[in-house]
Design a protein around this motif. Structure first.
Motif, mmCIF file in Angstrom:
data_model
loop_
_atom_site.group_PDB
_atom_site.id
_atom_site.type_symbol
_atom_site.label_atom_id
_atom_site.label_comp_id
_atom_site.label_asym_id
_atom_site.label_seq_id
_atom_site.Cartn_x
_atom_site.Cartn_y
_atom_site.Cartn_z
ATOM 1 N N GLN A 137 2.464 -12.003 -4.135
ATOM 2 C CA GLN A 137 1.784 -10.863 -4.731
ATOM 3 C C GLN A 137 1.899 -9.721 -3.737
ATOM 4 N N GLU A 138 2.095 -8.541 -4.244
ATOM 5 C CA GLU A 138 2.222 -7.378 -3.363
ATOM 6 C C GLU A 138 1.041 -7.334 -2.384
ATOM 7 N N GLY A 139 1.354 -7.084 -1.118
ATOM 8 C CA GLY A 139 0.309 -7.028 -0.105
ATOM 9 C C GLY A 139 0.170 -8.301 0.709
ATOM 10 N N ALA A 140 0.753 -9.398 0.213
ATOM 11 C CA ALA A 140 0.640 -10.675 0.914
ATOM 12 C C ALA A 140 1.607 -10.720 2.097
ATOM 13 N N ARG A 160 7.058 -3.340 9.117
ATOM 14 C CA ARG A 160 6.308 -4.498 8.614
ATOM 15 C C ARG A 160 7.043 -5.821 8.862
ATOM 16 N N LEU A 161 8.224 -5.746 9.372
ATOM 17 C CA LEU A 161 9.000 -6.956 9.623
ATOM 18 C C LEU A 161 9.029 -7.266 11.112
ATOM 19 N N SER A 212 2.252 -7.424 4.638
ATOM 20 C CA SER A 212 1.913 -6.454 3.579
ATOM 21 C C SER A 212 3.117 -6.217 2.658
ATOM 22 N N SER A 213 3.591 -7.288 2.064
ATOM 23 C CA SER A 213 4.834 -7.221 1.293
ATOM 24 C C SER A 213 4.778 -6.173 0.179
ATOM 25 N N ARG A 262 5.676 -9.573 -6.560
ATOM 26 C CA ARG A 262 5.133 -9.083 -7.838
ATOM 27 C C ARG A 262 4.160 -7.941 -7.591
ATOM 28 N N PRO A 263 4.172 -6.898 -8.453
ATOM 29 C CA PRO A 263 3.238 -5.784 -8.272
ATOM 30 C C PRO A 263 1.819 -6.170 -8.659
#
Lengths: 109, 113
Positions: free
Chosen positions: A14-17, A58-59, A76-77, A108-109
């Motif tokens: 999920q976005e943010g994970a 973020r990576l 924070s994908s 996923r958004p």
């Protein structure tokens, strides 16, 4: 050559994970790289990291050469992180860079 | 200002034809590569040239012939195309034989019908 194993083969977030991708090598490597192949097929080099830790936004990636593995952290994908992540390693000068089979990531958004 | 460029990007051709894919890099690198990516996304090296010298030649059919006229160019010629040749072919370059960071072109999607 060497054997390169990547895990997990597939990952849905999920976005943010946050997530961690792993790469194991059958032998010591002196050249280790992480790549991202986006949904349009472009292969982008993320890190050249035969040892130690590097961060880029973020990576981040960590390679423990003595234990023959490398980790790629995604924090924070975002949906734009979707695609296939490859690691690749080479044992010595003149050997080919061997790619793993990749981790397919869908955010996923 | 594309670093590694390859042409054509898309190629649809009939079995038995001969085709070429061209690659050029403007990074000043001395080593260039051809990789093949199959339908399962598996990436495998085919050839590598260092300063125009062939240094890696994987087990590929001799219908595939690379040519490096200079350090900045590596072309791939394929004779008598077969259905199984359908794949994405990536050109790449790096500085030095050890490899360092490898930079890929955008790929050439070859479909043999």
């Amino acid at each position: 050559g060497i054997q390169v194993e990547q895990s997990p083969p597939d990952l849905i977030l999920q976005e943010g994970a946050n997530s961690t991708l792993r790469c194991n090598f059958s032998d010591s490597v002196n050249n280790l790289q992480w790549f991202h192949q986006n949904p349009w097929g472009q292969l982008i080099n993320l890190f050249y990291i035969p040892s130690g830790t590097k961060q880029n936004g973020r990576l981040s990636a960590t390679t423990v050469a003595t234990e023959r593995y490398s980790l790629l952290y995604i924090s924070s994908s975002q949906t734009t992180d979707s695609g296939v992540y490859f690691c690749a390693g080479k044992k010595s000068s003149g050997d080919k860079l061997t790619f793993g089979t990749g981790t397919r990531l869908a955010v996923r958004p | 200002d594309t670093a590694v460029s390859q042409t054509p990007k898309y190629l649809v051709t009939q079995m038995g034809n001969d085709k070429s894919i061209k690659c050029e890099q403007n990074l000043g690198h001395d080593t260039m590569y051809w990789y093949k990516q199959d339908s399962k996304k598996f990436l495998k090296i085919m050839f590598s040239y260092n300063n125009k010298e062939l240094i890696i030649n994987e087990t590929v059919p001799n219908r595939f012939s690379p040519k490096s006229p200079d350090k900045a160019h590596l072309n791939l010629h394929i004779n008598s195309l077969e259905l199984g040749d359908s794949a994405v072919y990536f050109c790449a370059s790096s500085q030095g034989r050890i490899g360092n960071t490898i930079y890929f072109g955008e790929g050439s999607w070859l479909t043999v019908v």
